[in-house]
Design an enzyme around this catalytic site. Structure first.
Site, PDB file in Angstrom:
ATOM      1  N   THR A 169     -10.004  -0.118  -9.915  1.00 45.79           N
ATOM      2  CA  THR A 169      -9.157  -0.757  -9.082  1.00 45.79           C
ATOM      3  C   THR A 169      -8.917  -1.932  -9.869  1.00 45.79           C
ATOM      4  O   THR A 169      -9.975  -2.203 -10.632  1.00 45.79           O
ATOM      5  CB  THR A 169      -9.455  -0.938  -7.498  1.00 45.79           C
ATOM      6  OG1 THR A 169      -9.229   0.310  -6.832  1.00 45.79           O
ATOM      7  CG2 THR A 169      -8.560  -1.851  -6.769  1.00 45.79           C
ATOM      8  N   ASN A 176      -6.428   4.098  -6.819  1.00 48.50           N
ATOM      9  CA  ASN A 176      -7.495   4.522  -6.473  1.00 48.50           C
ATOM     10  C   ASN A 176      -8.504   4.844  -7.480  1.00 48.50           C
ATOM     11  O   ASN A 176      -9.149   4.094  -8.058  1.00 48.50           O
ATOM     12  CB  ASN A 176      -7.355   6.112  -5.465  1.00 48.50           C
ATOM     13  CG  ASN A 176      -8.572   6.217  -4.710  1.00 48.50           C
ATOM     14  OD1 ASN A 176      -9.201   5.218  -4.446  1.00 48.50           O
ATOM     15  ND2 ASN A 176      -8.624   7.362  -4.277  1.00 48.50           N
ATOM     16  N   ARG A 223       0.882  -1.172   0.205  1.00 45.44           N
ATOM     17  CA  ARG A 223       0.000  -0.003   0.040  1.00 45.44           C
ATOM     18  C   ARG A 223       0.753   1.311   0.076  1.00 45.44           C
ATOM     19  O   ARG A 223       1.972   1.307   0.624  1.00 45.44           O
ATOM     20  CB  ARG A 223      -0.890  -0.087   1.392  1.00 45.44           C
ATOM     21  CG  ARG A 223      -1.601   1.107   1.397  1.00 45.44           C
ATOM     22  CD  ARG A 223      -3.125   1.066   0.403  1.00 45.44           C
ATOM     23  NE  ARG A 223      -4.084   1.850   1.066  1.00 45.44           N
ATOM     24  CZ  ARG A 223      -5.196   2.097   0.423  1.00 45.44           C
ATOM     25  NH1 ARG A 223      -5.461   1.659  -1.063  1.00 45.44           N
ATOM     26  NH2 ARG A 223      -6.224   2.764   0.557  1.00 45.44           N
ATOM     27  N   THR A 234      -4.215  -0.933  -7.001  1.00 49.00           N
ATOM     28  CA  THR A 234      -4.864   0.355  -7.289  1.00 49.00           C
ATOM     29  C   THR A 234      -4.282   1.517  -7.584  1.00 49.00           C
ATOM     30  O   THR A 234      -2.968   1.646  -6.814  1.00 49.00           O
ATOM     31  CB  THR A 234      -6.044   0.324  -6.241  1.00 49.00           C
ATOM     32  OG1 THR A 234      -6.962   1.504  -6.693  1.00 49.00           O
ATOM     33  CG2 THR A 234      -5.369   0.870  -4.944  1.00 49.00           C
ATOM     34  N   SER A 261     -10.252  -0.754   1.592  1.00 43.89           N
ATOM     35  CA  SER A 261     -11.137  -1.712   1.507  1.00 43.89           C
ATOM     36  C   SER A 261     -10.932  -3.077   0.746  1.00 43.89           C
ATOM     37  O   SER A 261     -11.624  -3.866   0.626  1.00 43.89           O
ATOM     38  CB  SER A 261     -12.646  -1.202   0.835  1.00 43.89           C
ATOM     39  OG  SER A 261     -13.077  -0.167   1.669  1.00 43.89           O
ATOM     40  N   ASP A 307      -8.195   8.169   0.460  1.00 46.19           N
ATOM     41  CA  ASP A 307      -8.524   7.231   1.196  1.00 46.19           C
ATOM     42  C   ASP A 307      -8.368   7.448   2.944  1.00 46.19           C
ATOM     43  O   ASP A 307      -8.896   6.633   3.839  1.00 46.19           O
ATOM     44  CB  ASP A 307      -7.850   5.826   0.978  1.00 46.19           C
ATOM     45  CG  ASP A 307      -8.493   5.077  -0.160  1.00 46.19           C
ATOM     46  OD1 ASP A 307      -9.465   5.588  -0.678  1.00 46.19           O
ATOM     47  OD2 ASP A 307      -8.238   4.344  -0.828  1.00 46.19           O
TER      48      ASP A 307
HETATM   49  O1  DON Z   1      -8.149   0.900  -1.203  1.00 50.37           O
HETATM   50  C1  DON Z   1      -9.235   1.158  -1.407  1.00 50.37           C
HETATM   51  O2  DON Z   1     -10.209   0.974  -0.655  1.00 50.37           O
HETATM   52  C2  DON Z   1      -9.864   2.326  -2.706  1.00 50.37           C
HETATM   53  N1  DON Z   1      -8.587   2.930  -3.009  1.00 50.37           N
HETATM   54  C3  DON Z   1     -10.147   1.137  -3.825  1.00 50.37           C
HETATM   55  C4  DON Z   1     -10.460   2.027  -4.881  1.00 50.37           C
HETATM   56  C5  DON Z   1     -11.494   1.487  -5.924  1.00 50.37           C
HETATM   57  O3  DON Z   1     -11.523   0.160  -5.870  1.00 50.37           O
HETATM   58  C6  DON Z   1     -11.536   2.106  -7.062  1.00 50.37           C
HETATM   59  N2  DON Z   1     -12.919   1.535  -7.673  1.00 50.37           N
HETATM   60  N3  DON Z   1     -13.987   2.210  -7.761  1.00 50.37           N
END
Ligand code: DON
Length: 527
Positions: A338, A358, A65, A356, A410, A380
């Protein structure tokens, strides 16, 4: 079996396995290939999580991450009156977290790789250099995003222009960056010319990532989240993802109710699940954050007595109000940006990766001269207590911004065992809906006994405490069910597709079934 968001990435994964590579080798090659063929979410400028289970039942969870740059601080997105400055955490150089993908792939390779690093990066290099033929959807997405590209980029790049189906799309600057990563490993990204270009990009755009941030980035192996549910074991991502804990809370609360006796997508089913989701997402907002900075009460959150008590005020006939706190505005504009891939090799080693930037193309900023998109993962974080982020998620102290902290996620890359044998590899994009999409896919197979094809393709619904709504895909519920739910006090809102699940199921005879979600161009392939 390889299931990814793009046929060319799936092919790269299969080719690596044909050469004798294992599931981790294939994952590394797929991660780099997706950065070329699926730039809206595949990336080297973002981050992600990898969950692994070996054929010998060893588990691992890799956290690559992004981290907040060192100069980050709690109020960095607020003006002098303490109000959130719109767009700063999403579409600006300040939105970018320190990328983790390259270090993550290096660490995965050091621990489990069997082919050489160069062999794994080479296919992505070739795709970037030789070019790919754009599909209609890819051309449309690039064309749609031109205004954003122009607004945030400090230099022209290959993503700017007019695109059409069948056009050969080469990414020569990205090819050079990939060649440096191929030849020098993590130094090819975190030091030398790539790092220089990234830091110059930051300076031109008033961003705060420095050479020091890049050099000190470290992906970390974490203890995988592994908990039983009936005869299954759920192996998933621990914090800084909320995925594993939340999935386990959902399942272990559901276990208290006779879900198998309920009709699929009946008011009774949707109401129960919504009430469980409401409580789980309320916990997420308060209790979860980067474990290196915040003590997450993991054991308390998943303890059965606690989960039973949480449902004390559950009323089978009426909705509980999510009350108080600012109701989040849920994003409806952006699609699922993502990406997840699931891989199982011929020995039975399984890898589940969600990665991702994001949002769609992340911050939309391409590193000048280096050809890759930078994430906007900083959004986030909870930029201010109680103020919803892009996904309508609220948060508090646990997910407040701190220097070098990881923002709560998430993403829920998961591997599920049944009676201690590999059973399912599953994950999806979708922001806050990731957790509930993985949950539904598994429950559809395990409890509603649906074939995997249906479990992935059936319509989904989602609720997350705030905003106090049930989101449904078009034509998910029939009108009688919607009326019944409204009479119970629920607010139903139709929205864009929820999730793009990539799943592999292991049948009792050992056969692998891969299903790629037809909500996108996704592709499952096997040998
Ligand atoms: O890490 C996360 O929860 C978000 N940055 C994920 C983003 C994502 O799934 C975008 N799709 N709609």
């Amino acid at each position: 079996m390889v299931v990814t968001a793009h046929p060319l990435a799936t092919k790269v994964g299969l080719d690596i396995m044909k050469k004798g590579g294992n599931a981790i080798d294939a994952s590394i090659a797929v991660q780099f290939a997706l950065a070329v063929v699926y730039p809206r979410a595949g990336n080297i400028g973002g981050g992600g999580f990898m969950v692994y289970r070996s054929k010998d039942n060893a588990y691992a969870a890799l956290d690559f991450r992004e981290k907040a740059p060192k100069q980050s601080h709690r109020d960095m997105y607020l003006d002098s009156l303490g109000n959130v400055i719109e767009g700063l955490s999403l579409k600006s150089h300040m939105a970018v977290g320190v990328p983790g993908v390259v270090d993550g792939m290096v660490k995965a390779h050091q621990k489990y790789g069997s082919l050489s690093w160069k062999e794994l990066v080479q296919p992505a290099f070739e795709l970037a250099q030789g070019g790919i033929l754009l599909t209609q959807k890819e051309a449309d997405k690039l064309n749609e995003t031109q205004a954003d590209f122009k607004a945030v980029n400090t230099k022209d790049n290959v993503f700017m222009g007019t695109f059409s189906k069948g056009q050969l799309f080469k990414q020569l600057e990205l090819a050079e960056t990939l060649a440096r990563i191929r030849d020098e490993g993590e130094k090819g990204f975190y030091e030398g010319p790539t790092a220089d270009l990234l830091v110059e990009e930051m300076k031109r755009g008033n961003g705060i990532i420095t050479h020091d941030d890049l050099k000190s980035y470290d992906a970390v192996w974490r203890t995988p989240f592994a908990e039983p549910y009936k005869s299954y074991t759920i192996i998933s991502m621990p914090p800084p993802s909320s995925g594993g804990i939340a999935l386990c809370q959902l399942l272990n609360t559901l276990e208290q109710y006779p879900i198998r006796d309920m009709e699929f997508h009946s008011a009774e089913h949707v109401h129960l699940v919504t009430e469980i989701e409401r409580r789980v997402y309320a916990d997420r907002a308060t209790h979860l954050g980067d474990p290196d900075f915040w003590e997450v009460p993991q054991q308390q959150l998943i303890a059965e007595p606690y989960l039973i008590e949480r449902m004390n005020d559950f009323n089978p006939d009426s909705a509980t109000s999510s009350e108080k706190i600012l109701a989040g505005e849920f994003a409806t504009k952006e699609s699922e940006e993502t990406t997840h891939f699931s891989i199982v090799d011929d020995e039975g080693n399984a890898v589940s990766v969600t990665t991702t930037l994001n949002l769609n193309y992340g911050s939309k900023i391409v590193v000048g001269g280096a050809g890759f998109f930078l994430n906007n993962e900083m959004d986030d974080f909870s930029v201010k207590p109680g103020v919803p982020n892009y996904f309508g998620l609220v948060g508090n102290e646990g997910n407040a911004i701190e220097s070098e902290k990881r923002m709560l996620s998430s993403m829920t890359p998961s591997i599920i065992l049944k009676d201690d044998q590999l059973y399912m590899v599953v994950g999806t994009p979708g922001g806050s809906t990731i957790i509930t999409s993985v949950f539904q896919t598994f429950v559809n197979v395990a409890e509603f006994e649906q074939p995997l094809l249906d479990a992935v393709h059936n319509k989904r619904f989602h609720s997350q405490w705030l905003p106090d709504k049930i989101f449904i895909e078009e034509a998910t519920l029939d009108s009688t069910v919607i009326r019944q739910l409204e009479e119970m006090g629920h607010t139903i809102e139709e929205r864009r597709p929820i999730g793009r699940v990539e799943a592999i199921l292991v049948h009792p005879d050992g056969k692998l079934e891969g299903v790629a979600d037809s909500r996108g161009d996704d592709d499952a392939g096997g040998l």
